[in-house]
Design a protein around this motif. Sequence first.
Motif, PDB file in Angstrom:
ATOM      1  N   LEU A 249       0.771  -1.285   0.065  1.00  0.00           N
ATOM      2  CA  LEU A 249       0.032   0.084  -0.008  1.00  0.00           C
ATOM      3  C   LEU A 249       0.964   1.163   0.054  1.00  0.00           C
ATOM      4  CD1 LEU A 249      -3.043  -0.878   2.441  1.00  0.00           C
ATOM      5  CD2 LEU A 249      -2.641  -1.441  -0.014  1.00  0.00           C
ATOM      6  N   GLY A 250       2.079   1.178   0.406  1.00  0.00           N
ATOM      7  CA  GLY A 250       2.883   2.341   0.281  1.00  0.00           C
ATOM      8  C   GLY A 250       2.465   3.508   1.370  1.00  0.00           C
ATOM      9  N   ASP A 251       2.598   4.639   0.599  1.00  0.00           N
ATOM     10  CA  ASP A 251       2.080   5.702   1.677  1.00  0.00           C
ATOM     11  C   ASP A 251       0.807   5.613   1.800  1.00  0.00           C
ATOM     12  OD1 ASP A 251       4.757   6.732   1.691  1.00  0.00           O
ATOM     13  OD2 ASP A 251       4.617   8.300   0.017  1.00  0.00           O
ATOM     14  N   ASN A 252      -0.121   4.836   1.326  1.00  0.00           N
ATOM     15  CA  ASN A 252      -1.513   5.041   1.630  1.00  0.00           C
ATOM     16  C   ASN A 252      -1.941   4.219   2.600  1.00  0.00           C
ATOM     17  OD1 ASN A 252      -1.904   6.752  -0.664  1.00  0.00           O
ATOM     18  ND2 ASN A 252      -2.381   5.287  -1.962  1.00  0.00           N
ATOM     19  N   ALA A 253      -0.972   3.420   3.348  1.00  0.00           N
ATOM     20  CA  ALA A 253      -1.345   2.392   4.473  1.00  0.00           C
ATOM     21  C   ALA A 253      -1.943   2.640   5.594  1.00  0.00           C
ATOM     22  CB  ALA A 253      -0.034   1.626   4.796  1.00  0.00           C
ATOM     23  N   ASP A 254      -1.351   3.981   6.162  1.00  0.00           N
ATOM     24  CA  ASP A 254      -1.877   4.421   7.406  1.00  0.00           C
ATOM     25  C   ASP A 254      -3.238   5.021   7.005  1.00  0.00           C
ATOM     26  OD1 ASP A 254      -0.016   3.608   8.766  1.00  0.00           O
ATOM     27  OD2 ASP A 254       1.116   5.541   8.931  1.00  0.00           O
ATOM     28  N   ALA A 255      -3.585   5.764   6.015  1.00  0.00           N
ATOM     29  CA  ALA A 255      -4.892   6.349   5.737  1.00  0.00           C
ATOM     30  C   ALA A 255      -6.115   5.264   5.282  1.00  0.00           C
ATOM     31  CB  ALA A 255      -4.921   7.197   4.375  1.00  0.00           C
ATOM     32  N   ALA A 256      -5.401   4.171   4.892  1.00  0.00           N
ATOM     33  CA  ALA A 256      -6.208   2.979   4.543  1.00  0.00           C
ATOM     34  C   ALA A 256      -6.825   2.503   5.964  1.00  0.00           C
ATOM     35  CB  ALA A 256      -5.756   1.990   3.860  1.00  0.00           C
ATOM     36  N   ARG A 257      -5.741   2.246   6.782  1.00  0.00           N
ATOM     37  CA  ARG A 257      -6.091   1.624   8.267  1.00  0.00           C
ATOM     38  C   ARG A 257      -7.069   2.810   9.093  1.00  0.00           C
ATOM     39  NH1 ARG A 257      -0.653   0.661   7.942  1.00  0.00           N
ATOM     40  NH2 ARG A 257      -0.072  -1.437   7.550  1.00  0.00           N
ATOM     41  N   ALA A 258      -6.947   3.894   8.784  1.00  0.00           N
ATOM     42  CA  ALA A 258      -7.469   4.726   9.476  1.00  0.00           C
ATOM     43  C   ALA A 258      -8.964   4.885   8.936  1.00  0.00           C
ATOM     44  CB  ALA A 258      -6.968   6.272   9.435  1.00  0.00           C
ATOM     45  N   SER A 259      -9.369   4.284   7.800  1.00  0.00           N
ATOM     46  CA  SER A 259     -10.435   4.186   7.342  1.00  0.00           C
ATOM     47  C   SER A 259     -11.144   2.904   7.588  1.00  0.00           C
ATOM     48  CB  SER A 259     -10.699   4.394   5.994  1.00  0.00           C
ATOM     49  OG  SER A 259      -9.930   5.561   5.541  1.00  0.00           O
ATOM     50  N   ILE A 260     -10.651   2.032   7.172  1.00  0.00           N
ATOM     51  CA  ILE A 260     -11.284   0.493   7.407  1.00  0.00           C
ATOM     52  C   ILE A 260     -11.304   0.110   8.802  1.00  0.00           C
ATOM     53  CG2 ILE A 260     -10.960  -1.829   6.756  1.00  0.00           C
ATOM     54  CD1 ILE A 260     -11.183   0.310   4.469  1.00  0.00           C
ATOM     55  N   GLU A 261     -10.346   0.571   9.782  1.00  0.00           N
ATOM     56  CA  GLU A 261     -10.754   0.064  11.248  1.00  0.00           C
ATOM     57  C   GLU A 261     -11.803   0.652  11.755  1.00  0.00           C
ATOM     58  OE1 GLU A 261      -8.496  -2.298  12.623  1.00  0.00           O
ATOM     59  OE2 GLU A 261      -8.016  -2.623  11.116  1.00  0.00           O
ATOM     60  N   ARG A 262     -12.490   1.507  11.114  1.00  0.00           N
ATOM     61  CA  ARG A 262     -13.728   2.185  11.670  1.00  0.00           C
ATOM     62  C   ARG A 262     -15.169   1.525  11.013  1.00  0.00           C
ATOM     63  NH1 ARG A 262     -13.647   8.663  10.950  1.00  0.00           N
ATOM     64  NH2 ARG A 262     -15.542   8.498  11.992  1.00  0.00           N
ATOM     65  N   THR A 263     -14.882   0.392  10.281  1.00  0.00           N
ATOM     66  CA  THR A 263     -16.008  -0.246  10.076  1.00  0.00           C
ATOM     67  C   THR A 263     -17.064  -0.895  11.048  1.00  0.00           C
ATOM     68  OG1 THR A 263     -14.601  -1.638   8.130  1.00  0.00           O
ATOM     69  CG2 THR A 263     -16.543  -2.737   8.843  1.00  0.00           C
ATOM     70  N   PRO A 264     -16.786  -1.227  12.211  1.00  0.00           N
ATOM     71  CA  PRO A 264     -17.796  -1.467  13.145  1.00  0.00           C
ATOM     72  C   PRO A 264     -18.412  -0.192  13.456  1.00  0.00           C
ATOM     73  CG  PRO A 264     -15.804  -2.666  13.745  1.00  0.00           C
ATOM     74  CD  PRO A 264     -15.464  -1.813  12.557  1.00  0.00           C
TER      75      PRO A 264
END
Length: 496
Positions: A249-264
């Motif tokens: 994911l490169g530089d997008n990895a943390d932004a992805a986690r900050a989004s998907i981890e909010r799924t619940p």
Amino acid sequence: MSMRTKATAAVASAAAMTLFAGTALAASPGAPGAGDPYFPNFGNGGYDVSHYDIRLTYNPAGDQLSGTTTILAKATQDLTQFNLDFLLKVKSVRVNNAPSPFVSDEGELILTPRGGVRKGQDLTIVVTYADTPSAVADRNGYRAWTKTTDGALAIGEPEIASWWFPSNDHPTDKATFDVNVAVPDGVEAISNGTFAGLTKQINGYTRWNWRSTKPQATYLTFLTIGQFEIRQSTSPSGQPVLNAYSERLGDNADAARASIERTPEVIEFLAENLGPYPFEAQGGVVTPNLGYALENQTRPTYDTAFFRRGANTYVVAHELGHQWFGDSVSVHHWRDIWLNEGFASYMEFLWSEHVGEGTAQENADYVYDLYPEGDPFWDVLPGEPGANNIFHGAVYDRGALAVHALRVAVGDDKFFEILRTWVNEKKYSDATIEEFFALAERVSGQALDEVFQTWLFTKGKPASAPGRSSLSLASQAEPKSRAKIALTHELLDARK
């Protein structure tokens, strides 16, 4: 999208004809299609599937896929033969434990079980196969399986199953699934539902086991293989949550986690408006090489580009909205796609209201103004887009405006009652646009034909955005969520 045409059914075997000779039974081949008006040859007729057990081995080095799919089904008519949708090379087929003659013909696996099949008979169909999926194209040259640098992606709509398991490939025939895939040690294989653990093999491979216990459409059944970081947790509602992030994911990895981890959190918000979350597990997958996001049941998959400007919970709200609209309640025909995309897009409007980044009305005004009068956008009808336009921007954006027009017409109380009633009454099944119209009028007690005709079935730009007041018309206020909408449009043409 694949536009393949299925082969004509082969002549039934002499043995099957002998079985039915002298009886009043009208035995015949099962239909080679499910009768979809846009894709009349998708799916098959003559049987109903209840369960798929997909047990595979995959070697990323050579993109080699092999294994066996066992299908549990029931005949819905007397059959001399029936079809499965499948493109890979088949080694053998057994029907109710007996070897069955078969023919593979341009995506059709045509089975002629000796002795035929009686209506109501339980079927156990075992197909063994091996191939290189990325090298396989349908008759129109379309390739759905994606080979990546560290594995593969089996993700797609309206078709993907034919590139990795035989099936009745249409949303009207849902089933439960067990997906078990062995990959080299150190490689991850991710699919739908609940993670049932790992099984260590003796040959340097590890088997990943997944189980989906709720009815699931074939195109919503996915597989992604490669190098992933996997995070497991439990939602506040007590459900297992599994998210997977590609190591590329490169530089997008943390932004992805900050989004998907909010799924619940997003599911909790949507459930407040739509009713209980319909499935047994939650999560998401983020990967390069996809080019879109797709609402795979229980575990949507997102392209990393959605997060290149930072966290993006709007795309999460969209794909999770599909868990109700599209996954639990699926299209009866592909022309009913507005029931999926219009409502999932409107979940973004609701999420925008929830997080204080623009009201649904502001979003509706913005989307309406985005396309000038005379733009070809307004010539695509969300209620009847045509087979080539089922993923056109109008299905999403004008589709969301149609949903907002309904909200304006009936008021918030009735609007949310309509949504909750719809997903409750149609849960785990399929439905048509016309059925939604009837339910909306029943629940609201209003005649709504003018609303639906204007926004779904009439070419040209309507006179005003639904619900726009003279104040909003004068101010032309820009919703704070403009960046979200712009990003969605950037990927929209390739999102499916």
